[in-house]
Structures are given as C-alpha cells and as structure tokens.
Design a protein around this motif. Structure first.
Motif, mmCIF file in Angstrom:
data_model
loop_
_atom_site.group_PDB
_atom_site.id
_atom_site.type_symbol
_atom_site.label_atom_id
_atom_site.label_comp_id
_atom_site.label_asym_id
_atom_site.label_seq_id
_atom_site.Cartn_x
_atom_site.Cartn_y
_atom_site.Cartn_z
ATOM 1 N N THR A 213 58.550 -77.492 10.834
ATOM 2 C CA THR A 213 58.714 -78.860 11.514
ATOM 3 C C THR A 213 57.795 -78.820 12.702
ATOM 4 O O THR A 213 57.960 -79.844 13.315
ATOM 5 C CB THR A 213 60.150 -78.852 11.985
ATOM 6 O OG1 THR A 213 60.373 -77.795 13.009
ATOM 7 C CG2 THR A 213 61.161 -78.723 10.688
ATOM 8 N N TYR A 214 56.811 -78.147 12.917
ATOM 9 C CA TYR A 214 55.918 -78.103 14.012
ATOM 10 C C TYR A 214 55.247 -79.437 14.077
ATOM 11 O O TYR A 214 55.166 -80.048 15.037
ATOM 12 C CB TYR A 214 54.779 -77.096 13.991
ATOM 13 C CG TYR A 214 54.377 -76.696 15.219
ATOM 14 C CD1 TYR A 214 54.792 -76.372 16.533
ATOM 15 C CD2 TYR A 214 52.896 -77.289 15.655
ATOM 16 C CE1 TYR A 214 54.285 -76.338 17.729
ATOM 17 C CE2 TYR A 214 52.322 -77.309 16.925
ATOM 18 C CZ TYR A 214 53.236 -76.748 17.912
ATOM 19 O OH TYR A 214 52.485 -76.648 19.112
ATOM 20 N N PRO A 215 54.367 -80.083 13.039
ATOM 21 C CA PRO A 215 53.891 -81.116 13.123
ATOM 22 C C PRO A 215 54.727 -82.406 13.788
ATOM 23 O O PRO A 215 54.209 -83.203 14.524
ATOM 24 C CB PRO A 215 53.366 -81.328 11.802
ATOM 25 C CG PRO A 215 53.152 -80.249 11.021
ATOM 26 C CD PRO A 215 54.195 -79.273 11.771
ATOM 27 N N LEU A 216 55.917 -82.437 13.118
ATOM 28 C CA LEU A 216 56.829 -83.524 13.525
ATOM 29 C C LEU A 216 57.103 -83.241 15.302
ATOM 30 O O LEU A 216 57.216 -84.141 16.011
ATOM 31 C CB LEU A 216 58.106 -83.448 13.064
ATOM 32 C CG LEU A 216 58.089 -84.006 11.410
ATOM 33 C CD1 LEU A 216 59.524 -83.886 10.764
ATOM 34 C CD2 LEU A 216 57.755 -85.545 11.671
ATOM 35 N N GLN B 225 54.923 -88.774 21.876
ATOM 36 C CA GLN B 225 55.624 -89.888 22.089
ATOM 37 C C GLN B 225 56.422 -89.995 23.452
ATOM 38 O O GLN B 225 56.481 -90.726 23.918
ATOM 39 C CB GLN B 225 56.742 -89.986 20.713
ATOM 40 C CG GLN B 225 55.828 -90.361 19.580
ATOM 41 C CD GLN B 225 56.753 -90.500 18.269
ATOM 42 O OE1 GLN B 225 57.636 -89.789 18.191
ATOM 43 N NE2 GLN B 225 56.531 -91.182 17.426
ATOM 44 N N GLN B 226 57.203 -88.526 23.470
ATOM 45 C CA GLN B 226 57.842 -88.712 24.778
ATOM 46 C C GLN B 226 56.975 -88.634 25.975
ATOM 47 O O GLN B 226 57.450 -89.234 27.110
ATOM 48 C CB GLN B 226 58.619 -87.078 24.753
ATOM 49 C CG GLN B 226 59.836 -87.309 23.708
ATOM 50 C CD GLN B 226 60.156 -85.999 23.700
ATOM 51 O OE1 GLN B 226 59.647 -84.791 23.941
ATOM 52 N NE2 GLN B 226 61.248 -85.703 22.781
ATOM 53 N N THR C 181 56.593 -92.647 13.517
ATOM 54 C CA THR C 181 56.173 -91.062 13.140
ATOM 55 C C THR C 181 54.978 -90.875 12.168
ATOM 56 O O THR C 181 54.237 -90.154 12.663
ATOM 57 C CB THR C 181 57.768 -90.510 12.582
ATOM 58 O OG1 THR C 181 58.863 -90.799 13.270
ATOM 59 C CG2 THR C 181 57.437 -89.033 12.267
ATOM 60 N N PHE C 182 55.180 -91.580 11.023
ATOM 61 C CA PHE C 182 54.132 -91.409 10.048
ATOM 62 C C PHE C 182 52.798 -92.107 10.396
ATOM 63 O O PHE C 182 51.671 -91.396 10.015
ATOM 64 C CB PHE C 182 54.717 -91.966 8.749
ATOM 65 C CG PHE C 182 55.998 -90.909 8.323
ATOM 66 C CD1 PHE C 182 55.911 -89.581 7.826
ATOM 67 C CD2 PHE C 182 57.181 -91.647 8.083
ATOM 68 C CE1 PHE C 182 56.880 -88.804 7.452
ATOM 69 C CE2 PHE C 182 58.352 -90.655 7.575
ATOM 70 C CZ PHE C 182 58.041 -89.476 7.398
ATOM 71 N N ILE D 210 65.017 -86.704 16.021
ATOM 72 C CA ILE D 210 66.111 -86.555 15.101
ATOM 73 C C ILE D 210 65.787 -85.976 13.762
ATOM 74 O O ILE D 210 66.184 -84.796 13.203
ATOM 75 C CB ILE D 210 66.665 -87.906 14.937
ATOM 76 C CG1 ILE D 210 67.616 -88.287 16.391
ATOM 77 C CG2 ILE D 210 67.862 -87.575 13.749
ATOM 78 C CD1 ILE D 210 68.606 -89.630 16.094
ATOM 79 N N LEU D 211 64.740 -86.403 13.058
ATOM 80 C CA LEU D 211 64.198 -86.121 12.000
ATOM 81 C C LEU D 211 63.804 -84.409 11.874
ATOM 82 O O LEU D 211 63.991 -83.638 11.269
ATOM 83 C CB LEU D 211 63.075 -86.699 11.525
ATOM 84 C CG LEU D 211 62.463 -86.392 10.232
ATOM 85 C CD1 LEU D 211 63.332 -86.430 9.126
ATOM 86 C CD2 LEU D 211 61.019 -87.207 9.923
ATOM 87 N N GLN D 212 62.846 -84.146 12.945
ATOM 88 C CA GLN D 212 62.508 -82.766 13.440
ATOM 89 C C GLN D 212 63.608 -81.786 13.782
ATOM 90 O O GLN D 212 64.058 -80.787 13.258
ATOM 91 C CB GLN D 212 61.485 -82.654 14.336
ATOM 92 C CG GLN D 212 60.834 -81.522 14.799
ATOM 93 C CD GLN D 212 61.516 -80.684 15.892
ATOM 94 O OE1 GLN D 212 62.034 -81.184 16.786
ATOM 95 N NE2 GLN D 212 61.714 -79.441 15.700
ATOM 96 N N SER D 213 64.441 -82.157 14.652
ATOM 97 C CA SER D 213 65.564 -81.320 15.210
ATOM 98 C C SER D 213 66.440 -80.942 14.293
ATOM 99 O O SER D 213 66.916 -79.811 14.259
ATOM 100 C CB SER D 213 65.822 -81.601 16.831
ATOM 101 O OG SER D 213 66.497 -82.798 16.557
ATOM 102 N N VAL D 214 66.959 -81.965 13.848
ATOM 103 C CA VAL D 214 68.019 -81.874 12.706
ATOM 104 C C VAL D 214 67.681 -81.100 11.746
ATOM 105 O O VAL D 214 68.484 -80.050 11.237
ATOM 106 C CB VAL D 214 68.658 -83.106 12.124
ATOM 107 C CG1 VAL D 214 69.503 -83.018 10.971
ATOM 108 C CG2 VAL D 214 69.304 -83.964 13.373
ATOM 109 N N PHE D 215 66.635 -81.322 11.114
ATOM 110 C CA PHE D 215 66.060 -80.477 10.065
ATOM 111 C C PHE D 215 65.810 -78.788 10.241
ATOM 112 O O PHE D 215 66.134 -77.873 9.702
ATOM 113 C CB PHE D 215 64.784 -81.024 9.125
ATOM 114 C CG PHE D 215 64.187 -80.229 8.245
ATOM 115 C CD1 PHE D 215 64.929 -80.276 7.067
ATOM 116 C CD2 PHE D 215 63.085 -79.571 8.317
ATOM 117 C CE1 PHE D 215 64.519 -79.331 6.079
ATOM 118 C CE2 PHE D 215 62.692 -78.707 6.935
ATOM 119 C CZ PHE D 215 63.258 -78.763 6.020
#
Length: 358
Positions: free
Chosen positions: A22-25, A32-33, A65-66, A329-334
């Motif tokens: 998940t590093y790229p995300l 973004q932050q 994101t994308f 959410i996408l990165q941390s949840v996965f």
C-alpha cells in the motif's frame, strides 16, 4: 519464545507486507494531507494576480486518488511513488514490532487481573472494552516516543518533490533539471542533484539544519493523541473477535477458530472506524512533519500543533482537516486488514511449530 515476542515479530512481518502493498497510496495521501491551499490570503492573492494561469492554479481543488497517482508517475516516475520506502519499512517493522510486543505484555497483565477479579466474584474473567482501550493506548504511547524520528523522515522524503515544486512556482522538477542541463555545458548544480535524489541521509541533514535534534520529534503531540486511532481500532477488533468466539463456543462443535478471511474483514472494519474518528489529527501531524515553506505566506506555516489547527480552520475551513481522506481510508483499511490477517496467521504458525518442537 515468549508470547509477547512471537506477537512482536509477527506484527513486524505483517506490517512490512502491508506497507509494501500500500505504499504508493500512502505516499499520495501524505502529499494530499500536506497541501497548504488557503481559501484566501494576501500573499496568494498577489501571486495569482502576477502569475500566469497555470502557476496561479493553487486555488484548484485537490486531485483525486488515481489522478494524483497518475500525476506523480508522469512528473517523477516510479521513484516518486516509492520515495522514502526504505526508512518506511524500517519504521513499520520497528513500530509494529514494538507495538505488538508491548500490547501483548499489557494484554497478558490485563487478562491476569481479570481472572483474579473473577475469583473474587467480579466479571467473566476476560478484559472488557475499556481494558482493551487502555492496553492499546499504553502500547501506542511507547511506540510513538521510540519511533517518531523515523516517521518524520518518511514524511519529508514523501513530500520533498512537492515542496520543491511549490518553491519553483508549480514547475515540474524533472523539467527544471533537464532545462538546466540543456542551457549550460557545465554540470547541474549540487542543489538540483540533491532535489532529484533526496535520500535518507539528505533528509536527516536537512531536518537537523532546520530544527536541530528537536526536529526529529516534530508532530509528537498530535501523534501521541493519534494513539487513540490504534486504541479505538484494537478496542473494536478485540470486541468483535470476542463476540464471534463467544457465539462459536455455544455451537455444538465448540470450535472458536477464526479464518484468515475473517481476520482480514475484522481488521478492515476496525480500522475504518478508527480512521474516520481520528483523521483530522493525522492531517495536523503530517503538516507539522513536512518541510515548512521558507518565505511565502506565513498563514501556511505552523509553529506548533495548536497554531496548525487554528490556521487550518481560519484559512482552509473544516474541509482542510479531511484532505485526502478517501485515499487514507483505501490505504489504511486495506493495510490494516492485511496486517491483522498475516500477523494472526504467523502467530498461529509459530505456536504450532513451538508445540511440535516441545
């Protein structure tokens, strides 16, 4: 091998696998932050008036994101998405190892105390939700104090190209480098070389020059408060796990085995709840740990945690605290789902091996 050590090593292994996947995300989310886009400020207004339309695009909304992934690939290549991966993997192994080691130690103490209470006629012999919250918070505080310097370096490496781009009025860093090479027969300047290959040692030197030793603990206050994230996560995780095991114990088979897929889903649900509850603090922490802009708009520079909170509210509104939340959410949840699944399976496999040896 102690149960705490087994859990610590398994947590480190699970964390490394989740981080690589998940590093790229995570890199995109950090950018973004840390975007400092004020609603309105004197400096920015004057810059937009003087600048060409493409440079004055600071007011544009953040990319999705994308689209952000695509932009980073186009401007910086794959290196841009994986910059800071080495210290991040070291940080992940250290963080997860330290966290799970102390979490298991404190959890064992909480379970022992719950059994003592049961003998005296109180409770059912298992730690409650509040105990799980306290155990996770204590382990999290120790983890933050020991590993914060690593994450400061990771944040700066992930956002370095973005900071250089802002300093150059939004120009493409690669393009600047190529233009400098073309315009002169001499070698590119050392500064440009450093901008293109910003490694761990360069980040350490840069941070030390900017803030000294104290700089390595930048953002530690919101990070300590962010301990509430894994604390809430583990409280939810342990609570759901306990309920599933209780229900299965009532079955005729009496089996309380949890599958890898169930660990994955439990980890995902727990992390989702924790991330939504604590995301604004994560934004403040990232802003403080990223390189502060030299010159420019003082409204977008922060002297501390409370200064950052007040300026984000004043110049960006409440929405400033939720920049990049979808990506997170996408990165941390996965990542959490993978981590829990791999960690529990590694613990299970280690216990089987130890039992066979005995």
């Amino acid at each position: 091998m102690s149960d705490a050590l087994v859990n610590g090593l398994a947590g480190a292994g699970g964390g490394i696998i989740a981080q690589i996947l998940t590093y790229p995300l995570q890199a995109v989310n950090t950018r973004q932050q840390t975007e400092r886009k004020a609603k309105q400020s004197t400096y920015q207004a004057s810059q937009v008036e003087r600048a060409p339309p493409e440079v004055g695009s600071q007011q544009k909304r953040s990319l999705g994101t994308f689209r952000e992934l695509s932009r980073v690939l186009q401007e910086e290549g794959w290196e841009g998405l994986f910059r800071g991966l080495t210290p991040s993997l070291i940080g992940t192994a250290a963080s997860q190892g330290v966290y799970y080691y102390f979490y298991q130690l404190f959890k064992d103490e909480a379970e022992a105390y719950a059994l003592k209470r049961k003998k005296r006629g109180f409770g059912d012999g298992s730690p409650g939700m509040f105990s799980a919250l306290v155990v996770a918070a204590l382990a999290g505080c120790l983890n933050v104090l020991l590993t914060n310097p690593i994450w400061v370096l990771v944040t700066r490496m992930q956002t370095h190209a973005q900071a250089q781009k802002n300093a150059c009025g939004g120009s493409n860093i690669r393009q600047i480098f190529l233009e400098a090479e073309t315009a002169s027969s001499e070698k590119p300047t050392n500064n440009l070389k450093r901008n293109m290959s910003y490694g761990t040692l360069a980040a350490i030197q840069d941070l030390y020059d900017e803030a000294g030793i104290r700089g390595f603990w930048k953002g530690v206050l919101p990070t300590l408060i962010m301990v509430s994230n894994p604390a809430i996560q583990f409280m939810l995780y342990e609570g759901m796990l306990k309920q599933i095991k209780k229900k299965r114990a009532l079955n005729k088979t009496g089996s309380t085995n949890i599958t890898a897929l169930e660990y994955f889903l439990l980890g995902a649900l727990a992390k989702l709840g924790a991330t939504v509850a604590t995301y604004p603090l994560l934004v403040v922490k990232s802003r403080l740990q990223a390189k502060q802009e030299i010159g420019g708009d003082k409204a977008l520079q922060y002297s501390g945690t409370f200064d950052a909170i007040l300026k984000i509210i004043r110049f960006e509104g409440v929405g400033g605290f939720y920049k990049g939340m979808g990506t997170k959410i996408l990165q941390s949840v996965f990542a959490a789902a993978v981590l829990f699944m791999v960690k529990e399976e590694l613990v299970k496999a280690t216990r089987i091996l130890v039992a066979k040896k005995r």
